[in-house]
Design a protein around this motif. Structure first.
Motif, PDB file in Angstrom:
ATOM      1  N   GLN A   1      23.716  55.239  13.371  1.00 15.44           N
ATOM      2  CA  GLN A   1      22.644  55.712  12.182  1.00 15.44           C
ATOM      3  C   GLN A   1      22.991  57.623  12.048  1.00 15.44           C
ATOM      4  N   VAL A   2      22.121  58.246  13.221  1.00 17.74           N
ATOM      5  CA  VAL A   2      22.723  59.583  13.607  1.00 17.74           C
ATOM      6  C   VAL A   2      24.466  59.834  12.104  1.00 17.74           C
TER       7      VAL A   2
ATOM      8  N   GLY B   1      29.374  62.608   8.025  1.00 17.41           N
ATOM      9  CA  GLY B   1      29.059  63.524   8.064  1.00 17.41           C
ATOM     10  C   GLY B   1      29.959  65.113   8.726  1.00 17.41           C
TER      11      GLY B   1
ATOM     12  N   SER C   1      26.735  58.255  11.409  1.00 19.41           N
ATOM     13  CA  SER C   1      26.988  57.703   9.928  1.00 19.41           C
ATOM     14  C   SER C   1      26.055  58.296   8.977  1.00 19.41           C
ATOM     15  N   SER C   2      25.480  58.897   9.344  1.00 20.28           N
ATOM     16  CA  SER C   2      25.160  59.711   8.382  1.00 20.28           C
ATOM     17  C   SER C   2      25.044  61.196   7.592  1.00 20.28           C
ATOM     18  N   GLU C   3      25.539  60.888   6.142  1.00 25.66           N
ATOM     19  CA  GLU C   3      26.232  61.965   5.221  1.00 25.66           C
ATOM     20  C   GLU C   3      25.111  63.136   5.930  1.00 25.66           C
ATOM     21  N   SER C   4      23.692  62.968   5.594  1.00 26.61           N
ATOM     22  CA  SER C   4      22.334  64.304   5.428  1.00 26.61           C
ATOM     23  C   SER C   4      22.476  64.907   6.683  1.00 26.61           C
ATOM     24  N   HIS C   5      23.558  63.700   8.013  1.00 21.87           N
ATOM     25  CA  HIS C   5      23.238  64.825   9.527  1.00 21.87           C
ATOM     26  C   HIS C   5      24.696  65.613   9.528  1.00 21.87           C
TER      27      HIS C   5
ATOM     28  N   GLU D   1      15.514  60.322  18.389  1.00 19.71           N
ATOM     29  CA  GLU D   1      14.879  60.448  16.951  1.00 19.71           C
ATOM     30  C   GLU D   1      14.139  61.789  16.884  1.00 19.71           C
TER      31      GLU D   1
END
Length: 877
Positions: A359-360, A389, A362-366, A304
Motif C-alpha cells: 500500500q505504501v 508516487g 503504490s500510494s500516490e499520496s506518499h 504503519e
DNA sequence: GTTCAACCGTT
DNA sequence: GACGTACGGTTGAACC
C-alpha cells in the motif's frame, strides 16, 4: 616543473574524454602534493613564466631561440595548472618581463630575510645559485618522483664548486637549452678547476692571460660569451612582487572548485590524495551531519506507525539487493524522511506486513524519490510490488542538469553535489560486498543511500528549476521511465531456430573467406581479426600502398581496404572484407543468442541518462544497432518476430525528422515549402541547387544534396563532404555555396546556434533540454571545433529525441485509453516497434500515426511511415 | 583479470 | 594539421 611532468608522463595516457591532455597538470599537481606532504610548508606559492619578452630576451635576442616548438599536447595545460592552484588557494605569480626563476629568487631572498626556511622547487639548474644555509633547492633527478633536496654540500659534491659560484661555472660551460654558448672545450671539470684556482669568475678574468693551453686560448676568444652568460643567468632578487607572504599561507583548498575542476580533468586518485592530504576526508565531511539512526520495521503495525509519523514527508527510498547466479533480488527497503530513517526486511515478511508495504509503495499520496526509478520499479515488480508516487529520480535530475557527465551513479553524484562518500554502495553494486550483505548489517548502507537520495533530490530540484528542466523531468522523463520499464519487461520475441541457422550460415561464409584469404597469401595463416597481423600482411608481405596513419601503424579499416582494392585489385582484400562482414554479423547473432531469456524473448535495457543529446541508448544487448543496410544484415531482423498471443509487429518511423527540425528551427522558406508540398525533399533541394526541374534531378545529383543536407546537422566541412562523395574539395565547396545560396536561412541558423551557445554556455532543444558546452571557449582549437559541431548537432538531435519521447507518452496513453492489449517494445531513435494484439492493428496504426504526428507543432508536418508484418524485417518493408 | 586500441553496427 | 553527431560491443594485445 610542468615541462618535466609533461615529458615524464606519457601524454596519451593522460587525457580527458574530450581529448584535452592532462599529463603535465597531473604530474605537476602530483609533485606539489608530494612536496606538501613531505615538507609540510607553512607558506606556498607557484611562479610561472609568461610568453612575453623578458629583460633577457630583450638584451640577447637569441635567448632561448632554437627551442623546439611547444608540443601540441602541452597547450592549455599551464592554464589548467593555474586553475588548480586557484582552487587550492595557492597564489600563482608571474611578472611581465621576468622569468619564474627571478620570482623564486626574490621570494627566497625575502623569505630568508623574514626568517623563513626556504625550499625552492625548480627544474632549472640556475636555481642552484639561490642555495644558502637557509635555502635549499629541490631539483628533479628524473621523472616526477625522484626530487632530492640539494644543499651547498650536494652542489659541491656534484659540480666541485660552492652554490654561490655555480653561476660562474654555468657561464663558462654555457647552456644549450637557453641558446647560451659558453667556452668551447670547457666543460664542468675545467670550469670548476679554474674557479677553485682563482676564486671565481672575477679572479679568472683578472688572470685571463695567464691561462695556458688550447682552452686558455678558447677562453680569451669567447670571453664575451662568458660575461654575457653571467649577466643573463644571474637571477634577480629584488622584484616588486604583487603578492605578500600573508597570501601564501597554506590554506585548505576550495573544495567545490577542486571537485568541479577534477571532474572536468577526470582526476580521481589525485582528488583523493589531495583531500586526504588536507584532512578533508569526504567521509568525515558527511559525518558532521549524522544520518538519523534507523528503526527496523518488523511488522505491519511498525510500518504503519512509522509511515504515519513520517510518510507525509518526501521519502527517500532505496532498495537493498542481493545478486546471486546473475539474478538480482530486493531483500529489503530503506526509507528516509527529514529526521528519521527506517529499514524493512523482505526476507521473512508476513502477509499482513506485505500488504501494508504494498500500500505504501503504490500510494500516490506518499511521495517518494529514488535513484534509478526504472531499475527500482522493475526489481519491486519482480517481487510483486507496484511502485508509484515517485516524483523524482535523482539519476535523471542529475542527468538533466549535466547531461555530459560520464556517470550518474548515486555515489558519483552524491560525491559531486553533497560531498558525501557512498563507497559501500558502490562496492555493493560491484558485488564486492556480496558476502557482507548476508550478514546482519544489510540495513545501514541502504538507509544511508535512502537518506542521500532524499538530500540529493532536495539539492538538485532548485538547480534543475533554474536550468529550466523541471518540466522535462516531471512531464517527460519520469513518465517515460515507467514506459521504458514496461518495454524492457516485455522484451521482443525471437525465432531462435532461425537465429541458429543464421549463425551457421555466417560461419560457413567466414570459413570460406578465411580459406580464400590464406590462399591469396600463399597459404600463410594469420589471424584475420588482428589489425596488427593484417598490417604485416598488407604493408610488408604484400607491400601494398600505405593507408592512413594510426597510433599503431597504418589503418586497415573498411574504407581503406576498399581503397586498396580499387588501387591493387588484390584478391586477399576481397576475402578479408568478406571475412570482416561475416564475422561482424556472426558476432551480432551470437550476442543476440546469448541474450535470449527463458521466455524466448530478448529484454534490452534502455539507458536514459547516457546520451548527452537526450537520446536513449540500448544495452545488453544493444537493439539500436541491428544491421539494416546490407542484404545479409537484414536477415538478422527476420529473427525478431511477433510473440505468442499477438497478431503482428508494427513499426512506425519518422521520415527525415532531423531535416524537418532543421527546417523548423531555421525557418527556411524553401525547405518548409518543400515539406508542405510533400515533395521528395532531396529531389526538391537538388532541383534548386542545380537549377533544373525536379524531374531532371539525376540520382547522382540527388545523392549529393542528400549527403549535404544530412551532413549539415553534424557540422560537416567541405573537406568532409568531398571525402564522402569522392569529389574534389573545390567541387564540394561549390556545392555548399550553391546550397546556401538557395537555402541561406539554414546557414544563418547554424551560425546563430553556435553564437548563441557561445554566449549562453549551452544549447537548448525545442523543449528546453540543455547541453552545456564549456569547451566552446577553449583556446585549444581542436576541442573548440568539436564543441562547435556538438553545438550544431545537439538542438537538432536533441529535439528529435524529445519528440519521439513525447510520442511514446502519447502512444502509451492512446493505447491505454482505448483499452488495448497492444504494446510498445522497442525504440530506435526515430522508430517505434510495437507488438499488436489480434484485431487491434487498425486502431493501433491510427493511434500511432496520430500521436507520433502530434508530438510536436513544427512549421512543417511530421511524417510517419508505418508498416506491419510478422517480423521486424517484414514490418519495415 | 583489466585496460586500451582498433574496428564496426545503428541513427 | 585537422576536418561528421550520438552511442554499444567485440576482438586482440599489452599490461598488471
Amino acid at each position: 616543473m610542468a615541462f618535466r611532468a609533461f615529458y615524464a608522463l606519457p601524454a596519451e595516457n593522460f587525457a580527458t574524454d574530450t581529448g584535452q591532455h592532462t599529463n603535465a597538470v597531473h604530474g605537476f599537481v602530483s609533485m606539489l602534493l608530494t612536496m606538501i606532504r613531505q615538507q609540510k610548508p607553512t607558506h606556498v606559492a607557484v611562479a610561472f613564466d609568461l610568453d612575453t619578452p623578458t629583460f633577457r630576451s630583450l638584451e640577447y635576442t637569441e635567448y632561448k631561440a632554437g627551442r623546439n616548438k611547444t608540443p601540441e599536447e602541452f597547450h592549455g595545460q599551464i592554464d589548467l595548472i593555474r586553475k588548480v592552484m586557484e582552487a587550492m588557494n595557492i597564489p600563482s605569480i608571474s611578472m611581465d618581463g621576468f622569468e619564474a626563476d627571478d620570482i623564486l629568487a626574490t621570494l627566497a631572498a625575502k623569505g630568508e630575510a623574514a626568517g623563513f626556511e626556504v625550499l625552492v622547487v625548480s627544474g632549472d639548474r640556475d636555481a642552484f645559485q639561490m642555495i644558502t644555509e637557509k635555502t635549499l633547492v629541490l631539483y628533479p633527478k628524473k621523472g616526477i618522483s625522484d626530487i632530492p633536496p640539494m644543499d651547498g654540500d650536494a652542489v659541491e659534491a656534484k659540480y666541485f664548486v660552492r652554490p654561490e659560484q655555480y653561476s660562474d661555472l654555468a657561464a663558462l660551460v654555457g647552456e644549450t637549452a637557453d641558446n647560451l654558448p659558453g667556452v668551447p672545450g670547457v666543460g664542468p671539470k675545467t670550469a670548476a678547476k679554474w674557479i677553485n684556482l682563482y676564486g671565481g669568475l672575477p679572479g679568472i678574468l683578472e688572470n685571463i692571460d695567464n691561462i695556458k693551453g688550447k682552452v686558455g686560448e678558447s677562453l680569451r676568444e669567447h670571453v664575451d660569451n662568458v660575461t654575457r652568460n653571467r649577466r643573463l643567468n644571474h637571477l634577480l632578487t629584488d622584484l616588486e612582487l604583487p603578492v605578500g607572504f600573508e597570501a601564501m599561507v597554506l590554506d585548505r583548498p576550495d573544495r567545490e572548485a577542486v571537485e568541479e575542476l577534477f571532474d572536468a580533468l577526470q582526476f580521481n586518485t589525485l582528488r583523493k590524495r589531495l583531500f586526504d592530504l588536507f584532512g578533508d576526508d569526504p567521509v568525515e565531511a558527511a559525518e558532521e551531519e549524522p544520518i538519523p539512526a534507523h528503526e527496523l520495521l518488523q511488522d505491519a503495525a511498525g510500518l504503519e506507525t512509522w509511515i504515519g509519523a513520517h510518510g507525509a514527508q518526501l521519502l527517500g527510498l532505496h532498495a537493498a539487493t542481493v545478486t546471486s547466479a546473475g539474478a538480482t533480488d530486493v531483500v529489503g527497503l530503506a526509507f528516509a524522511s527529514n529526521d528519521a530513517t527506517a529499514f524493512i526486511s523482505l526476507e521473512e515478511i508476513d502477509e499482513e506486513t506485505e500488504k501494508a508495504l504494498a500500500q505504501v509503495l503504490s500510494s500516490e499520496s506518499h511521495t517518494k524519490t529514488v535513484h534509478d526509478f526504472k531499475r527500482t520499479y522493475k526489481l519491486l515488480k519482480n517481487r510483486g510490488f507496484e511502485l508509484a508516487g515517485v516524483h523524482d529520480d535523482t539519476m535523471i535530475s542529475a542527468y538533466l542538469i549535466q547531461p555530459d557527465r560520464r556517470s550518474h551513479e548515486l555515489p558519483d553524484i552524491a560525491q559531486q553535489h553533497l560531498r558525501i562518500s557512498l563507497d559501500e554502495t558502490k562496492a555493493a553494486a560491484n558485488g564486492q560486498l556480496a558476502l557482507d550483505l548476508e550478514g546482519p548489517d544489510l540495513a545501514t548502507p541502504a538507509v544511508r543511500a535512502a537518506h542521500v537520495v532524499r538530500a540529493l533530490s532536495l539539492h538538485l530540484a532548485p538547480m534543475l528549476l533554474e536550468r529550466g528542466g523541471t518540466d522535462l523531468l516531471k512531464n517527460l522523463e519520469m513518465p517515460l521511465s515507467l514506459i521504458l520499464a514496461h518495454m524492457e519487461m516485455s522484451g521482443i520475441a525471437i525465432d531462435t531456430a532461425r537465429l541458429d541457422e543464421l549463425y551457421d550460415d555466417f560461419t560457413t561464409t567466414i570459413n570460406r573467406a578465411t580459406e580464400e584469404a590464406f590462399a591469396a597469401i600463399d597459404g600463410q595463416e594469420v589471424n584475420l581479426s588482428s589489425p596488427k597481423q593484417l598490417q604485416v600482411v598488407l604493408f610488408e608481405t604484400l607491400d601494398l600502398p600505405k593507408t592512413k596513419k594510426i597510433k599503431t601503424g597504418f589503418t586497415t579499416d573498411a574504407e581503406s581496404l576498399a581503397d586498396l582494392l580499387v588501387k591493387t585489385g588484390h584478391p586477399f582484400l576481397v576475402a578479408l572484407m568478406a571475412y570482416r562482414d561475416a564475422t561482424k554479423l556472426r558476432q551480432t547473432v551470437e550476442g543476440l543468442r546469448k541474450a535470449v531469456a527463458s521466455d524466448g524473448r530478448i529484454h534490452t535495457t534502455y539507458a536514459q541518462t547516457v546520451a548527452a543529446t537526450g537520446r536513449l541508448s540500448s544495452l545488453n544487448p544493444n537493439l539500436q544497432n541491428i544491421p539494416v543496410r546490407s542484404e545479409e544484415g537484414r536477415r538478422i531482423r527476420e529473427v525478431f518476430v511477433v510473440g505468442d498471443g499477438f497478431q503482428t509487429l508494427l513499426t512506425a518511423d519518422y521520415s527525415q525528422i532531423e531535416m524537418r527540425i532543421m527546417a523548423h528551427l531555421s525557418g527556411d522558406e524553401g525547405l518548409i515549402q518543400a515539406y508542405e508540398e510533400g515533395e521528395d525533399l532531396h529531389r526538391f533541394v537538388g532541383s534548386h541547387v542545380f537549377g533544373v526541374e525536379p524531374a531532371e534531378v539525376t540520382n547522382e545529383m540527388r545523392s549529393k544534396v542528400k549527403a549535404m543536407s544530412y551532413g549539415l546537422a553534424y557540422g560537416l566541412s567541405s573537406f568532409g563532404l568531398s571525402k564522402q562523395l569522392k569529389i574534389s574539395v573545390d567541387e564540394a565547396r561549390t556545392l555548399m555555396k550553391d546550397y546556401f545560396a538557395r537555402f541561406g536561412a539554414v546557414r544563418d541558423y547554424l551560425r546563430a546556434v553556435v553564437d548563441q551557445a557561445r554566449k549562453d554556455g549551452y544549447t537548448e532543444t525545442i523543449f528546453g533540454r540543455r547541453r552545456y558546452l564549456p569547451e566552446l571557449a577553449s583556446d585549444n582549437r581542436q576541442l573548440r571545433d568539436i564543441a562547435e559541431r556538438a553545438a550544431l548537432n545537439a538542438p537538432i538531435q536533441g529535439s528529435a529525441a524529445d519528440i519521439i519521447k513525447r510520442a511514446m507518452l502519447g502512444v502509451e496513453k492512446g493505447l491505454a485509453d482505448a483499452g488495448l492489449k497492444s504494446r510498445m517494445l522497442l525504440q530506435v531513435h526515430d522508430e517505434l516497434v510495437l507488438e499488436v494484439a489480434t484485431g487491434e492493428l487498425e486502431t493501433v496504426e491510427q493511434i500511432v500515426r496520430e500521436k507520433m504526428g502530434a508530438a510536436a507543432e513544427l512549421s512543417v508536418p511530421l511524417d510517419v511511415h508505418v508498416g506491419a508484418g510478422t517480423s521486424w524485417q517484414d514490418a519495415a518493408h
